[in-house]
Design a protein around this motif. Structure first.
Motif, mmCIF file in Angstrom:
data_model
loop_
_atom_site.group_PDB
_atom_site.id
_atom_site.type_symbol
_atom_site.label_atom_id
_atom_site.label_comp_id
_atom_site.label_asym_id
_atom_site.label_seq_id
_atom_site.Cartn_x
_atom_site.Cartn_y
_atom_site.Cartn_z
ATOM 1 N N GLU A 1 2.332 2.287 -3.957
ATOM 2 C CA GLU A 1 1.312 1.396 -3.378
ATOM 3 C C GLU A 1 0.055 2.184 -3.032
ATOM 4 O O GLU A 1 -1.067 1.707 -3.219
ATOM 5 C CB GLU A 1 1.886 0.708 -2.133
ATOM 6 C CG GLU A 1 1.050 -0.442 -1.603
ATOM 7 C CD GLU A 1 -0.057 -0.027 -0.646
ATOM 8 O OE1 GLU A 1 -1.017 -0.781 -0.483
ATOM 9 O OE2 GLU A 1 0.035 1.081 -0.063
ATOM 10 N N SER B 1 -1.664 3.007 -6.389
ATOM 11 C CA SER B 1 -2.258 1.821 -7.017
ATOM 12 C C SER B 1 -3.441 1.311 -6.199
ATOM 13 O O SER B 1 -4.397 0.757 -6.746
ATOM 14 C CB SER B 1 -1.213 0.723 -7.235
ATOM 15 O OG SER B 1 -0.785 0.242 -6.004
ATOM 16 N N HIS C 1 -6.436 3.139 -7.288
ATOM 17 C CA HIS C 1 -6.936 2.566 -8.559
ATOM 18 C C HIS C 1 -7.665 1.244 -8.278
ATOM 19 O O HIS C 1 -8.768 1.014 -8.775
ATOM 20 C CB HIS C 1 -5.770 2.322 -9.518
ATOM 21 C CG HIS C 1 -5.317 3.566 -10.239
ATOM 22 N ND1 HIS C 1 -5.955 4.059 -11.351
ATOM 23 C CD2 HIS C 1 -4.297 4.411 -9.987
ATOM 24 C CE1 HIS C 1 -5.346 5.156 -11.771
ATOM 25 N NE2 HIS C 1 -4.330 5.394 -10.957
#
Lengths: 95, 406
Positions: free
Chosen positions: B379, B382, B385
């Motif tokens: 998490e 990501s 990102h």
């Protein structure tokens, strides 16, 4: 022939049908809640025996909700049968 | 602290992950999830009560009562079915609140037990660490000279022109930047800011903050290095420090706007500055922080929605110098890995400490984080990102600045 003024007024079967529909909607909503609760219970990031106990409580509640949904469907069906019977009786009386 | 370039050779292999604490799958998040479950139980109880009342009300309507005259048998069956529906809701309304109470009590007991265990361990570790209060006093002995920041267009890291796409890239870039000022270098205090505009038109900044330049500074030998022992003491003691001030001054000089998202990446003391800028607040929108080998356990609550990813090498003593375990919170994930000394030869205690704290050792941890399937780690990565800090395609502006004292 003079109308029978002692007979009860014609029943509002539309109201009974509408109520049956409302019960079906409630049943669907309870079923959704049961599914959502099961999902939440399975995915809550909590481990250990306390978590297992809480999951057990959650699953029991979900089962009760599903049972309530079934009971609402049964009530809706009974109400619709009654509405049809009342409608038929009223039509017969009117004839 | 090694100044070697972590990206000088082949990509480092992923180290075994020893533990992951905090984040979306951490203990704190799990308690929050359990409490949320209790809240759902309560809501369902209230819902069942409302529905049961609706069934009772409908059953009592004159129209339904009057319909009995027309067909008593089906009316009786309907009444029985409605009573059954009402009772089924009553069972839910009865059990839900007690289930919610049980869950809340369990969470309360577990929290209390965890806190007690934390205090016990903290007291056991107390003798081995630098207490923040003492650090603050010691840091106060160092001269509080003004800070100045200087653009260093003559300095360039190998990865300056490339946007990072992984945690490994961040660490590699940080290692290259740190290598610009080896030993007692006149270039000590260099930091770098990468800026780029995403497809959404939002300008983002990545601030790279290397660690301590001079660990041997004493109050009477302090020079214009801002990344010295005095700054370490100030940071552990949560006192104002010159490194943090210099970093904020550089962001102001560059013209970073208050709403523009900022990722701060720091090794050791640089990680303390980065996490401190988020925890204590700053004029800038620091939304993400990545720390390597930084003692950040002393920091208090982090803003909701923020992300701090801390990498700690097992055997590296530096991340534990503040004497507090990193918080287990949904915002803060700490990954401990077994990176060894990163290939540094061990000839004694000093080399062992430096090896475990080196960029080379942390390169193995960065590779492990990139490969990790742990939900909390995944998490965090990501989110970097999704926030547009990792994986940017397009031009990147970069500036190296030097923060100096005196």
């Amino acid at each position: 022939m003079r109308p029978d003024t002692t007979a009860p007024p014609p029943p509002d079967t539309d109201l009974l049908h509408a109520w049956a529909q409302a019960l079906r909607r409630t049943a669907a909503s309870l079923d959704d809640e049961a599914h959502a609760l099961r999902h939440m219970v399975d995915t809550v990031p909590w481990q250990g025996r306390a978590a297992d106990a809480a999951r057990g409580e959650g699953r029991r509640l979900a089962a009760q909700l599903a049972g309530a949904a079934d009971a609402h469907l049964a009530a809706a069906a009974a109400l619709e049968v009654h509405a049809l019977a009342v409608g038929a009786a009223a039509a017969e009386a009117a004839a | 602290m090694s100044r070697a370039d972590a990206g000088g050779g082949a990509r480092a292999s992923a180290a075994p992950v020893v533990s992951v604490v905090g984040g979306v799958a951490g203990v704190s998040a799990s308690w929050a999830g359990a409490e949320s479950l209790a809240g759902t139980f309560d809501q369902l109880g209230e819902l069942a009560e409302r529905q049961a009342a609706a069934v009772r009300e409908a059953r009592a309507t004159p129209a339904f009562a009057a319909s009995r005259t027309w067909c008593p048998p089906t009316h009786s069956l309907a009444v029985l079915a409605l009573v059954s529906a009402g009772e089924s809701l009553g069972r839910v309304a009865e059990s839900a609140p007690s289930a919610a109470t049980s869950v809340r009590r369990a969470v309360g007991l577990l929290r209390a037990a965890d806190e007690a265990a934390h205090l016990l361990l903290h007291s056991l570790l107390g003798a081995l660490v630098l207490l923040p209060s003492a650090a603050g006093v010691l840091g106060g002995l160092y001269p509080a000279t003004p800070v100045r920041v200087v653009p260093r267009g003559d300095l360039l890291a190998g990865a300056s022109g490339r946007a990072p796409s992984s945690i490994y890239d961040l660490l590699e870039h940080l290692g290259q930047l740190s290598a610009l000022s080896p030993g007692d270098s006149p270039d000590n205090g260099t930091i770098e800011v990468q800026s780029f505009t995403g497809p959404d038109g939002v300008v983002r900044h990545i601030v790279y903050l290397p660690g301590t330049d001079d660990m041997t500074t004493l109050p009477w030998t302090a020079d214009d290095d801002v990344r010295d022992l005095g700054a370490n003491l100030d940071l552990v003691g949560e006192q104002p420090d010159r490194y943090t001030q210099g970093v904020l001054d550089v962001l102001a000089q560059i013209g970073v706007q208050p709403g523009e998202p900022v990722l701060m990446v720091g090794h050791s003391q640089g990680g303390m500055v980065a996490a401190g800028a988020l925890a204590h607040g700053s004029p800038y929108h620091v939304s993400h922080v990545v720390t390597f080998g930084a003692p950040v356990g002393q920091l208090g609550g982090l803003p909701a929605g923020s992300h701090v990813l801390s990498l700690e090498n097992a055997g590296d003593v530096v991340p534990h110098l503040e004497g507090s375990a990193n918080a287990d919170s949904p915002q803060h994930t700490t990954v401990t890995f077994a990176g060894g000394t990163g290939g540094h030869p061990v000839t004694g205690f000093g080399s062992q400490v430096l090896g475990h704290h080196s960029y080379e050792a942390y390169a193995h941890g960065a590779a492990a984080v990139d490969d990790s399937g742990d939900p909390s780690v995944a998490e965090q990565v990501s989110s970097l990102h999704a926030a547009g800090f990792l994986g940017h395609q397009g031009p990147v502006e970069h500036q190296v600045w030097q923060v100096l004292g005196g």
